[in-house]
Scaffold this motif. Structure first.
Motif, PDB file in Angstrom:
ATOM      1  N   GLY A 226       0.746  -1.137  -0.035  1.00 15.80           N
ATOM      2  CA  GLY A 226       0.016  -0.016   0.080  1.00 15.80           C
ATOM      3  C   GLY A 226       0.831   1.331   0.019  1.00 15.80           C
ATOM      4  N   GLU A 227       2.132   1.073  -0.491  1.00 19.04           N
ATOM      5  CA  GLU A 227       3.018   2.551  -0.605  1.00 19.04           C
ATOM      6  C   GLU A 227       2.455   3.331  -1.849  1.00 19.04           C
ATOM      7  OE1 GLU A 227       6.962   1.520  -0.088  1.00 19.04           O
ATOM      8  OE2 GLU A 227       6.724  -0.167   1.603  1.00 19.04           O
ATOM      9  N   VAL A 228       2.175   2.742  -2.936  1.00 15.40           N
ATOM     10  CA  VAL A 228       1.721   3.299  -4.357  1.00 15.40           C
ATOM     11  C   VAL A 228       0.445   2.530  -4.540  1.00 15.40           C
ATOM     12  CG1 VAL A 228       4.286   3.569  -4.814  1.00 15.40           C
ATOM     13  CG2 VAL A 228       2.923   1.474  -5.430  1.00 15.40           C
ATOM     14  N   ASP A 229      -0.320   3.420  -5.457  1.00 17.02           N
ATOM     15  CA  ASP A 229      -1.378   2.952  -6.100  1.00 17.02           C
ATOM     16  C   ASP A 229      -1.359   2.322  -7.258  1.00 17.02           C
ATOM     17  OD1 ASP A 229      -3.179   4.690  -4.335  1.00 17.02           O
ATOM     18  OD2 ASP A 229      -2.285   6.139  -5.463  1.00 17.02           O
ATOM     19  N   MET A 230      -0.220   2.452  -8.106  1.00 21.44           N
ATOM     20  CA  MET A 230      -0.022   1.552  -9.175  1.00 21.44           C
ATOM     21  C   MET A 230       1.368   1.467  -9.636  1.00 21.44           C
ATOM     22  SD  MET A 230      -1.495   4.068 -12.647  1.00 21.44           S
ATOM     23  CE  MET A 230       0.032   4.651 -13.580  1.00 21.44           C
ATOM     24  N   VAL A 231       1.931   0.703 -10.418  1.00 21.90           N
ATOM     25  CA  VAL A 231       3.147   0.559 -10.974  1.00 21.90           C
ATOM     26  C   VAL A 231       3.346   0.298 -12.275  1.00 21.90           C
ATOM     27  CG1 VAL A 231       5.286  -0.926 -10.820  1.00 21.90           C
ATOM     28  CG2 VAL A 231       3.968  -0.579  -8.707  1.00 21.90           C
ATOM     29  N   ILE A 232       4.348   1.143 -12.857  1.00 17.76           N
ATOM     30  CA  ILE A 232       4.550   1.324 -14.160  1.00 17.76           C
ATOM     31  C   ILE A 232       6.020   1.416 -14.348  1.00 17.76           C
ATOM     32  CG2 ILE A 232       4.194   3.793 -14.343  1.00 17.76           C
ATOM     33  CD1 ILE A 232       2.892   3.227 -17.515  1.00 17.76           C
ATOM     34  N   ALA A 233       6.532   0.361 -15.240  1.00 20.54           N
ATOM     35  CA  ALA A 233       7.875   0.285 -14.994  1.00 20.54           C
ATOM     36  C   ALA A 233       8.339  -0.887 -16.286  1.00 20.54           C
ATOM     37  CB  ALA A 233       8.480  -0.037 -13.678  1.00 20.54           C
TER      38      ALA A 233
END
Length: 260
Positions: free
Chosen positions: A113-120
């Protein structure tokens, strides 16, 4: 696919070509800053950590997907994926917050729950789908090997890499894929692509396996590097073309629908 999804896919394909040139003025040698974990606000719209903000995790050592553009000392994170994240935040009328992680730390950050989404430049593998949900695919890429330019002629096929030192990024699909393709090699993983390339140039590695757009950007900037195109008759899952998609927390269908 929705009209929004089509627009994002067209944008990503266009930027994939343009940002190789933009990378000429970029440098991704900045030190990593460990992010501070936040407690998700369960009542936020779309299951967001913080109302009014879209907090995105990425690993800015992967040009042209995401990298640091050190222009006028701003150390700005830019790239194909960042442009997509900006478009999503603008469409949803949210403030975009970018958080920088090592690639191997991105998935724990999402789950915790540190980020809403990951894009990488993420590949939606079956094992990853068990822990998180993925958007529609926005880009496809093949794999390449990066080697020292002076050694380019030595590596015409995978058999030439037997007993050699082959590097991949920790937590990447290439880390598993290379072991099926290159038999008898010594495999090493590092946190960042920058570390891999420095090890290659310092003769600590003989080859680095990476996605073709990233390999092209790195070789374009550094004339001491060369690309070996990967061809194989082995049936390795994802070898021909690897998908890229956006990851969200498992079950956050509302945000996933908005992204798509």
């Amino acid at each position: 696919m929705s009209m929004r999804g089509q627009t994002i896919r067209m944008l990503s394909l266009l930027l994939g070509m343009i940002l190789v040139l933009v990378f000429l003025g970029a440098c991704n040698k900045a030190e990593k800053a460990e992010p501070v974990a936040e407690t998700p606000e369960q009542n936020s719209p779309m299951g967001l950590i913080e109302a009014g903000k879209l907090i995105v995790g990425t690993s800015p050592d992967y040009p042209p997907y995401e990298f640091r553009l050190q222009k006028e000392n701003t150390n700005q994170i830019v790239g194909l994926d960042i442009a997509i994240a900006e478009a999503i935040a603008k469409e949803l009328k949210l403030e975009l917050v970018i958080r920088d992680y090592y690639f191997s730390k991105l998935f724990p950050a999402l789950e915790n729950g540190e980020v809403d989404m990951v894009i990488a430049g993420l590949s939606p593998t079956e094992s990853r789908k068990q822990k998180m949900d993925f958007s529609e695919v926005y880009y496809k890429a093949v794999q390449n090997m990066v080697v020292r330019k002076d050694d380019h002629e030595m590596y015409s096929n995978f058999d030439n890499l037997r007993d050699k030192r082959v590097g991949t990024q920790q937590g990447s699909i290439q880390a598993d894929m290379v072991k099926q393709l290159v038999r008898g090699a010594q495999f090493e993983e590092k946190n960042t692509v920058h570390e891999l390339i420095e090890a290659l140039k310092g003769n600590e590695l003989d080859a680095v396996m990476i996605e073709a757009p990233v390999a092209e950007a790195l070789a374009y900037k550094d004339d001491g590097l060369a690309i070996v195109q990967i061809t194989t008759t082995d049936q390795v899952p994802g070898m021909e073309m690897v998908d890229s998609a956006i990851a969200v927390r498992k079950g956050n269908q509302m945000l996933l629908d908005q992204i798509n």
